[in-house]
Structure formats: structure tokens, C-alpha cells
Scaffold this motif. Structure first.
Motif, PDB file in Angstrom:
ATOM      1  N   UNK A 157      48.370  26.261  51.263  1.00  0.00           N
ATOM      2  CA  UNK A 157      47.976  27.170  50.249  1.00  0.00           C
ATOM      3  C   UNK A 157      46.580  27.312  50.065  1.00  0.00           C
ATOM      4  N   UNK A 158      46.062  28.468  49.829  1.00  0.00           N
ATOM      5  CA  UNK A 158      44.458  28.463  49.567  1.00  0.00           C
ATOM      6  C   UNK A 158      44.488  28.485  48.231  1.00  0.00           C
ATOM      7  N   UNK A 159      43.280  27.885  47.394  1.00  0.00           N
ATOM      8  CA  UNK A 159      43.161  28.123  46.240  1.00  0.00           C
ATOM      9  C   UNK A 159      42.952  29.493  45.649  1.00  0.00           C
ATOM     10  N   UNK A 160      42.246  30.188  46.173  1.00  0.00           N
ATOM     11  CA  UNK A 160      42.388  31.574  45.585  1.00  0.00           C
ATOM     12  C   UNK A 160      43.624  32.310  45.712  1.00  0.00           C
ATOM     13  N   UNK A 161      44.342  32.169  46.721  1.00  0.00           N
ATOM     14  CA  UNK A 161      46.019  32.734  46.378  1.00  0.00           C
ATOM     15  C   UNK A 161      46.630  31.951  45.300  1.00  0.00           C
ATOM     16  N   UNK A 162      46.540  30.556  45.133  1.00  0.00           N
ATOM     17  CA  UNK A 162      47.393  29.937  43.935  1.00  0.00           C
ATOM     18  C   UNK A 162      46.692  30.284  42.791  1.00  0.00           C
ATOM     19  N   UNK A 163      45.393  30.373  42.568  1.00  0.00           N
ATOM     20  CA  UNK A 163      44.878  31.131  41.262  1.00  0.00           C
ATOM     21  C   UNK A 163      45.572  32.504  40.896  1.00  0.00           C
ATOM     22  N   UNK A 164      45.332  33.256  42.130  1.00  0.00           N
ATOM     23  CA  UNK A 164      46.130  34.620  41.824  1.00  0.00           C
ATOM     24  C   UNK A 164      47.628  34.631  41.575  1.00  0.00           C
ATOM     25  N   UNK A 165      48.212  33.371  42.000  1.00  0.00           N
ATOM     26  CA  UNK A 165      49.784  33.425  41.882  1.00  0.00           C
ATOM     27  C   UNK A 165      49.933  32.756  40.367  1.00  0.00           C
ATOM     28  N   UNK A 173      45.228  29.125  35.006  1.00  0.00           N
ATOM     29  CA  UNK A 173      44.806  27.921  35.851  1.00  0.00           C
ATOM     30  C   UNK A 173      43.630  27.172  35.363  1.00  0.00           C
ATOM     31  N   UNK A 174      43.850  25.862  35.333  1.00  0.00           N
ATOM     32  CA  UNK A 174      42.795  24.867  35.138  1.00  0.00           C
ATOM     33  C   UNK A 174      42.501  24.314  36.707  1.00  0.00           C
ATOM     34  N   UNK A 187      34.467  27.797  42.198  1.00  0.00           N
ATOM     35  CA  UNK A 187      33.514  29.067  41.523  1.00  0.00           C
ATOM     36  C   UNK A 187      33.821  30.281  42.355  1.00  0.00           C
ATOM     37  N   UNK A 188      33.865  30.019  43.758  1.00  0.00           N
ATOM     38  CA  UNK A 188      34.113  31.050  44.755  1.00  0.00           C
ATOM     39  C   UNK A 188      35.607  31.602  44.607  1.00  0.00           C
ATOM     40  N   UNK A 189      36.709  30.731  44.338  1.00  0.00           N
ATOM     41  CA  UNK A 189      37.915  31.233  44.190  1.00  0.00           C
ATOM     42  C   UNK A 189      38.074  32.146  42.930  1.00  0.00           C
ATOM     43  N   UNK A 190      37.035  32.086  41.989  1.00  0.00           N
ATOM     44  CA  UNK A 190      37.397  32.853  41.016  1.00  0.00           C
ATOM     45  C   UNK A 190      37.758  31.947  39.499  1.00  0.00           C
ATOM     46  N   UNK A 191      37.646  30.459  39.538  1.00  0.00           N
ATOM     47  CA  UNK A 191      38.016  29.855  38.740  1.00  0.00           C
ATOM     48  C   UNK A 191      37.474  29.883  37.434  1.00  0.00           C
ATOM     49  N   UNK A 192      37.966  29.974  36.246  1.00  0.00           N
ATOM     50  CA  UNK A 192      37.381  30.392  34.818  1.00  0.00           C
ATOM     51  C   UNK A 192      37.454  29.152  34.124  1.00  0.00           C
TER      52      UNK A 192
END
Ligand SMILES: O=C(O)c1ccccc1NCC(=O)[C@H](O)[C@H](O)COP(=O)(O)O
Length: 285
Positions: A157-165, A173-174, A187-192
Motif C-alpha cells: 500500500x502506498x502512503x498517500x493511499x493510506x492517508x486518504x483511506x 493520520x499520524x 510531506x509529499x503524501x500530504x501528511x499534516x
């Protein structure tokens, strides 16, 4: 994706167990308590924002605490914790999803599910306000083949997909990183909300310099990100050190649980760290 050569044996074993754990039956739908709001409330009260961890044991702990997890969490909140982290991993940390549900029903602060979630379906096991995603284990970049094959216990699973999920289910998501490259990925995956783990999961060694070296790059990239220093914080001096390095909050387990002592007062242990910046009592040294 099968080599585990650069991971500590305990971590390879944790990941093997994680890959076997089933997901939930349907999508969870969480009405999450806001972590940034809880951290701001702590700051406004003059408390260091601490996420206190209910961690019955771990591969590096000095023992096991069999106390009722709800009593532990309530004591942490009484000691001033802004939020609670709950290990739900059963095999190596003595946790359970049921403990998390009982704790979340009993306290009114945000609760983090601390586990080794590798696949989207594993998010649906239990409701929590925050969900941990560890970059090292969930993200494989196409341009990063050598590292991917070394650390092959990652999921597909990719990080961006898991963050969205995670967002889709209502979780905050932490996203946990350990070095600058993982920070860029997060950061590229949009983590806040980003946690910098001072514990190297390859060797299980802890070094507070990890946060100090990664934190400035996070701040340079974004003012918006909530930055959490994770692991190895033992004393009020450590708390101040991480805060001076830019931590918005600290995730602290072992120093609060004090695994070596069955009757160590978890509320007092929390309070000592939460009051570390309180000059009136000398910051508890
Ligand atoms: O804590 C461990 O022994 C451990 C071993 C292998 C993988 C992960 C591990 N810990 C996970 C954590 O991130 C910590 O529980 C958390 O950051 C709190 O750390 P600490 O305050 O040092 O207990």
C-alpha cells in the motif's frame, strides 16, 4: 519484498505478526476528537502537550505492567496528558483493540491507535481519533528500489493511499518518520501530523538527536504541520530539549509506564513531564 536483513529481529517478528492480522468487517466511521485542539488546550493551560502511551510491555521494556489499561489512561489524563496513545498490538506489546475502545469510552481526550497497520482493511478493526502510519513500513517509492528491497517487510500500500483511506474513515493520520528522506515522503503524501521517532526500528537504539536533525526540515517545508517527538523522552530535561528543537507535542511511553516498578504512580510520572516548562517548580529538573 522478503528480506529483513536490516531490521532488528524483534521488529521483523512484529511485522510478520502484523501481516497475518486480519482487517475489520466494514469501514469504520469515526467522529474524531481533534488533536491540534487538544494540544492548544494544553499549551493554554501551561502544560507541555504530552501524548501519554498505554504500553503494557514492549521488546525493549524492563517488564510488564498488568494494570487495568483504563485506570492507567485515566491516571495519565489526571496527570495532565493532552492525549492518549494505546498500543493495540497484542503479541509484542500486550495491547488489544478492546483496551482502546474501553479507554476511548472512559476519557475525553483524543486517543491514538498505535499499531503496525500495513493494509487499509486493518484500519477497520477499531475506532480511534488518530491512527499511526509508519513510513518505513508502508511506502515503497518506485525510485527507491534498493531501499525497498532491503526493507522488504513493507506493505504494497502506498502512503498517500493510506492517508486518504484514514481520512475517509474520519481518523487523523499520524505519519511516523525517522529521517529526512522519510520526512520528504510524508510531506509529499500530504501528511499534516508527523511524528519523528527517535527510536531506530532497525537497531532499536534511541537517540534524541534524531528529532533535532529532522525537525528543522519539517518546519522549513511547512508551518502548518503538527510535529511530534516520539520515543526516548525520559526526564523533564529531555522534554525541554525536544521542545527547544521544535516539538509541538511529545509521545511518551516507557518513562510514564515505568515497567520495572509495578506500583509506580503513572499520574505523577505524567505530571512531572507535563510540568517540565513550569519555572515555578524549577521544571522538575
Ligand atoms: O518500544 C519499543 O520497544 C519498540 C520496539 C519495536 C518497535 C517499536 C517500539 N516502540 C514503538 C514506539 O514508537 C514507542 O512505543 C513510543 O514512541 C513511545 O516510546 P518510549 O517513550 O520510548 O516508550
Amino acid at each position: 519484498m522478503n528480506s529483513r536483513t536490516d531490521l532488528a529481529p524483534a521488529v521483523a517478528s512484529i511485522l510478520e505478526a502484523a501481516r497475518e492480522r486480519p482487517g475489520g468487517d466494514g469501514l469504520v466511521d469515526v467522529d474524531a476528537r481533534s488533536l491540534p485542539d487538544a494540544l492548544a488546550r494544553a499549551e493554554a493551560d501551561g502544560r507541555v502537550p504530552v501524548i501519554a502511551e498505554v504500553k503494557p510491555t514492549s521488546p525493549t521494556a524492563d517488564g510488564t505492567r498488568d494494570d487495568d489499561p483504563v485506570e492507567l489512561a485515566e491516571a495519565m489524563v489526571a496527570g495532565g496528558a493532552a492525549a492518549i496513545s494505546v498500543l493495540t498490538e497484542p503479541t509484542h506489546f500486550g495491547g488489544s483493540p478492546e483496551s482502546l475502545t474501553r479507554i476511548r469510552d472512559a476519557v475525553d481526550v483524543p486517543v491514538l491507535r498505535k499499531d503496525f497497520v500495513l493494509e487499509e482493511a486493518q484500519m477497520d478493526v477499531v475506532e480511534a481519533d488518530l491512527l499511526l502510519l509508519i513510513v518505513r513500513f508502508v511506502d515503497v517509492r518506485e525510485s527507491d528500489d534498493s531501499r525497498a528491497s532491503q526493507n522488504a517487510v513493507r506493505s504494497d500500500a502506498d502512503l498517500e493511499g493510506l492517508i486518504a483511506a484514514a481520512h475517509e474513515r474520519g481518523f487523523q493520520p499520524l505519519v511516523e518518520v525517522h529521517d529526512r528522506a522519510e520526512l520528504e515522503t510524508a510531506l509529499e503524501a500530504g501528511a499534516e501530523i508527523i511524528g519523528v521517532n527517535n527510536r531506530d526500528l532497525a537497531r532499536l537504539e534511541v537517540d534524541l538527536e534524531t528529532f533535532e536533525s529532522v525537525s528543522p526540515h519539517a518546519r522549513q517545508a511547512s508551518d502548518e504541520v503538527t510535529l511530534i517527538a516520539e520515543s526516548g523522552v525520559s526526564t523533564p530535561a529531555d522534554v525541554r530539549r525536544m521542545r527547544e528543537a521544535g516539538a509541538d507535542a511529545l509521545l511518551i511511553g516507557s518513562a510514564i509506564m515505568d515497567h520495572a516498578s509495578d506500583d509506580s504512580d503513572v499520574a505523577e510520572n505524567t505530571q512531572r513531564l507535563v510540568q517540565a516548562e513550569n519555572r515555578a517548580n524549577g521544571g522538575n529538573t
